[in-house]
Design an enzyme around this catalytic site. Sequence first.
Site, short mmCIF file in Angstrom:
data_model
loop_
_atom_site.label_atom_id
_atom_site.label_comp_id
_atom_site.label_asym_id
_atom_site.label_seq_id
_atom_site.Cartn_x
_atom_site.Cartn_y
_atom_site.Cartn_z
N HIS A 194 -5.27 -3.52 4.78
CA HIS A 194 -5.18 -2.43 3.81
C HIS A 194 -3.73 -2.09 3.50
O HIS A 194 -3.38 -1.80 2.35
CB HIS A 194 -5.92 -1.19 4.33
CG HIS A 194 -6.18 -0.16 3.27
ND1 HIS A 194 -5.51 1.03 3.22
CD2 HIS A 194 -7.04 -0.17 2.22
CE1 HIS A 194 -5.94 1.73 2.19
NE2 HIS A 194 -6.87 1.03 1.56
N CYS A 195 -2.89 -2.16 4.51
CA CYS A 195 -1.46 -1.88 4.32
C CYS A 195 -0.81 -2.89 3.40
O CYS A 195 0.21 -2.59 2.76
CB CYS A 195 -0.73 -1.89 5.66
SG CYS A 195 -1.40 -0.81 6.92
N MET A 196 -1.38 -4.10 3.31
CA MET A 196 -0.77 -5.21 2.56
C MET A 196 -1.33 -5.39 1.17
O MET A 196 -0.98 -6.35 0.48
CB MET A 196 -0.99 -6.50 3.34
CG MET A 196 -0.27 -6.57 4.67
SD MET A 196 -0.71 -8.09 5.54
CE MET A 196 0.87 -8.49 6.30
N ARG A 206 0.84 -1.20 0.00
CA ARG A 206 0.00 0.00 0.00
C ARG A 206 0.87 1.25 0.00
O ARG A 206 0.51 2.26 -0.62
CB ARG A 206 -0.91 0.00 1.23
CG ARG A 206 -1.75 1.25 1.43
CD ARG A 206 -2.80 1.44 0.37
NE ARG A 206 -3.60 0.25 0.17
CZ ARG A 206 -4.58 0.17 -0.73
NH1 ARG A 206 -4.88 1.19 -1.51
NH2 ARG A 206 -5.28 -0.96 -0.86
N SER A 263 -1.99 -3.97 8.83
CA SER A 263 -2.93 -5.05 8.57
C SER A 263 -3.32 -5.07 7.11
O SER A 263 -2.52 -4.72 6.25
CB SER A 263 -4.14 -4.95 9.50
OG SER A 263 -4.87 -6.16 9.49
#
Length: 341
Positions: free
Chosen positions: A325-327, A86, A323
């Site tokens: 969204h970051c991935m 992200r 988590s």
Amino acid sequence: MPPEWAEHAATWMSWPSDDDLWFGHLAGVRAEYAELVRTIARFEPVHLLVRDEESGSTARAALPGSTASPFPITLHRVPLDDVWIRDNGPLFIRDAAGRVSLVNWRFNAWGGKFEWQNDDRVPEYVAETLGLPHWDRPEVLEGGGLEVNGAGVGLTTRSCLLTPTRNPGLDEEGYAELLRKTLGIQKLLWLDGGLENDHTDGHIDTITRFVDGRTLVTSVAQDEADANFSVMAKNLAELRGMADVHGQPFRTVELPLPANRLEGAEGRLPPTYANFYIGNGFVAVPLYGDPNDERALEVLRPLFPDREVIGLMSRAIIEGGGSFHCMTQQQPAGEGWRGEG
């Protein structure tokens, strides 16, 4: 920049690989991560970056083959430092005709906190693989630091974008002009800060998210003794005074933070339900084995009536500070842009 709920062509991700970065939790992280990949592949194609032979073999062993998954999971061998695509991946954009290209921002691991040189090259690889033109920018910008509603509004935090380790020459007005030119954001809105001990310096995608053009969910804490309580309360008050490009106020929905405080190897962890990922027909919501897990799902389900809201465990993943969204990084549907730039 299209909103996340616009139709996707695919999702891009990076396989977890470094046990030291996960403080010895890599096996558990990979198990949770594989479940996320399998879930996404029920709804849309996945492009999964793997950094070496070990990563590729473990990813293949953990994930379904092409005949077992409704959509393909394509592995790409690419040098990587970490999994947070992200932030280090490209931001895709579309022109008025729907043609897709991407913006390649600089990435410096949230102000030089970790290794970043390999991750900074990922947008170039994605552009080459897809045959898309890309717009190289000298500024540092992380996708998790910006929310868009697809109707001209962007939302961010001062604690992140205004740090001297990112773009020391840019102030609020400078960012507004930069994001107008590059991503089509006509109105940039600012909150002050994010969660305690968030190594991203308070990314917006850990606290406040657009769920449609006029609706926001924002994290709130219940315990007044919690360091997050006053920050989240101030964010909520400010959001209730914000409006879209037409001057219409947003609808703001409160989303609880997990009730239990989680501690990791480097102090307090920043678990949040706001770090969900919106895909074609689904929303993947991180869960932590917390009393507020089901309550968070109950808040989110009515906001996505046309999508399946799916709770998945992220208790091991949060040890790394982020988590779902970051991935993930969505690739919007559309033909490639073939102009000159």
